[in-house]
Scaffold this motif. Structure first.
Motif, short mmCIF file in Angstrom:
data_model
loop_
_atom_site.label_atom_id
_atom_site.label_comp_id
_atom_site.label_asym_id
_atom_site.label_seq_id
_atom_site.Cartn_x
_atom_site.Cartn_y
_atom_site.Cartn_z
N GLY A 42 0.83 -1.20 0.00
CA GLY A 42 0.00 0.00 0.00
C GLY A 42 0.86 1.24 0.00
O GLY A 42 2.06 1.19 -0.28
N LYS A 43 0.23 2.36 0.35
CA LYS A 43 0.92 3.64 0.43
C LYS A 43 0.64 4.26 1.79
O LYS A 43 -0.38 3.97 2.42
CB LYS A 43 0.43 4.58 -0.67
N TRP A 44 1.58 5.11 2.23
CA TRP A 44 1.40 5.79 3.50
C TRP A 44 2.02 7.18 3.44
O TRP A 44 2.86 7.47 2.60
CB TRP A 44 2.00 4.99 4.65
N LYS B 127 -1.44 8.21 7.63
CA LYS B 127 -2.53 7.94 6.70
C LYS B 127 -2.09 6.81 5.78
O LYS B 127 -1.04 6.89 5.15
CB LYS B 127 -2.86 9.20 5.88
N THR B 128 -2.89 5.75 5.73
CA THR B 128 -2.56 4.59 4.91
C THR B 128 -3.64 4.34 3.87
O THR B 128 -4.80 4.68 4.06
CB THR B 128 -2.40 3.32 5.77
N ASN B 129 -3.23 3.72 2.77
CA ASN B 129 -4.15 3.27 1.72
C ASN B 129 -3.70 1.87 1.35
O ASN B 129 -2.71 1.68 0.66
CB ASN B 129 -4.09 4.22 0.52
N ASP B 130 -4.43 0.86 1.88
CA ASP B 130 -4.02 -0.53 1.70
C ASP B 130 -5.25 -1.44 1.61
O ASP B 130 -6.29 -1.00 1.14
CB ASP B 130 -3.07 -0.96 2.83
N ASP C 25 -7.43 -2.35 3.68
CA ASP C 25 -8.61 -1.84 4.38
C ASP C 25 -9.11 -0.51 3.80
O ASP C 25 -9.98 0.11 4.38
CB ASP C 25 -8.29 -1.66 5.87
N GLY C 26 -8.53 -0.07 2.69
CA GLY C 26 -8.89 1.23 2.13
C GLY C 26 -8.06 2.33 2.78
O GLY C 26 -6.99 2.08 3.32
N ILE C 27 -8.59 3.53 2.76
CA ILE C 27 -7.89 4.67 3.34
C ILE C 27 -8.22 4.75 4.83
O ILE C 27 -9.39 4.69 5.22
CB ILE C 27 -8.28 5.98 2.63
N GLU D 109 -6.86 6.61 8.76
CA GLU D 109 -6.02 7.55 9.49
C GLU D 109 -5.77 6.97 10.88
O GLU D 109 -6.71 6.63 11.58
CB GLU D 109 -6.67 8.92 9.59
#
Length: 127
Positions: A77-79, A89-92, A94-96, A98
């Motif tokens: 993902g991205k963070w 803030k993560t996007n993986d 589980d979605g986005i 905080e």
């Protein structure tokens, strides 16, 4: 005059310390593989057995890449880290999401996440 110079130097030093601490937090967050040690909801703390810790971890790489494993399933993902709000803030998988940074040291990372209106605290350690 000496007091004014001393006060100016003190203020400059304070700003440098604050900037260093913020950068240091981000460096610590991205300093290795974090294994979930425990979860806490509603005052109930549940420690994860060592076998489960091996299957639940996350790595925050510099540059925004995130790798992890959730219940044995690997993901990418991205963070990003919001220094002012102290939010990861993560996007993986589980979605986005905080996650509020509670504390981070060389070996411990503690975050707070809201799950369906309920606060969950996760404690992680490096192995």
């Amino acid at each position: 005059m000496k007091k004014l110079i001393l006060l100016t130097l003190l203020i400059i030093s304070s700003f440098q310390t604050i900037n260093s601490q913020e950068k240091n937090e981000e460096d610590l967050i991205s300093s290795g593989k974090w294994h979930i040690e425990y979860m806490e909801m509603g005052g109930n703390k549940m420690a994860l057995p060592s076998e489960m810790q091996k299957m639940n971890w996350v790595m925050f790489h510099k540059g925004g890449k995130q790798e992890g494993m959730e219940n044995g399933q690997k993901y990418v993902g991205k963070w990003e880290f919001d220094k002012k709000r102290r939010i990861i803030k993560t996007n993986d998988l589980d979605g986005i999401a905080e996650q509020k940074l509670i504390s981070v040291t060389k070996n411990k990372l503690i975050i707070s996440v809201k799950e369906q209106g309920t606060e969950m605290i996760m404690g992680m350690k490096k192995q």
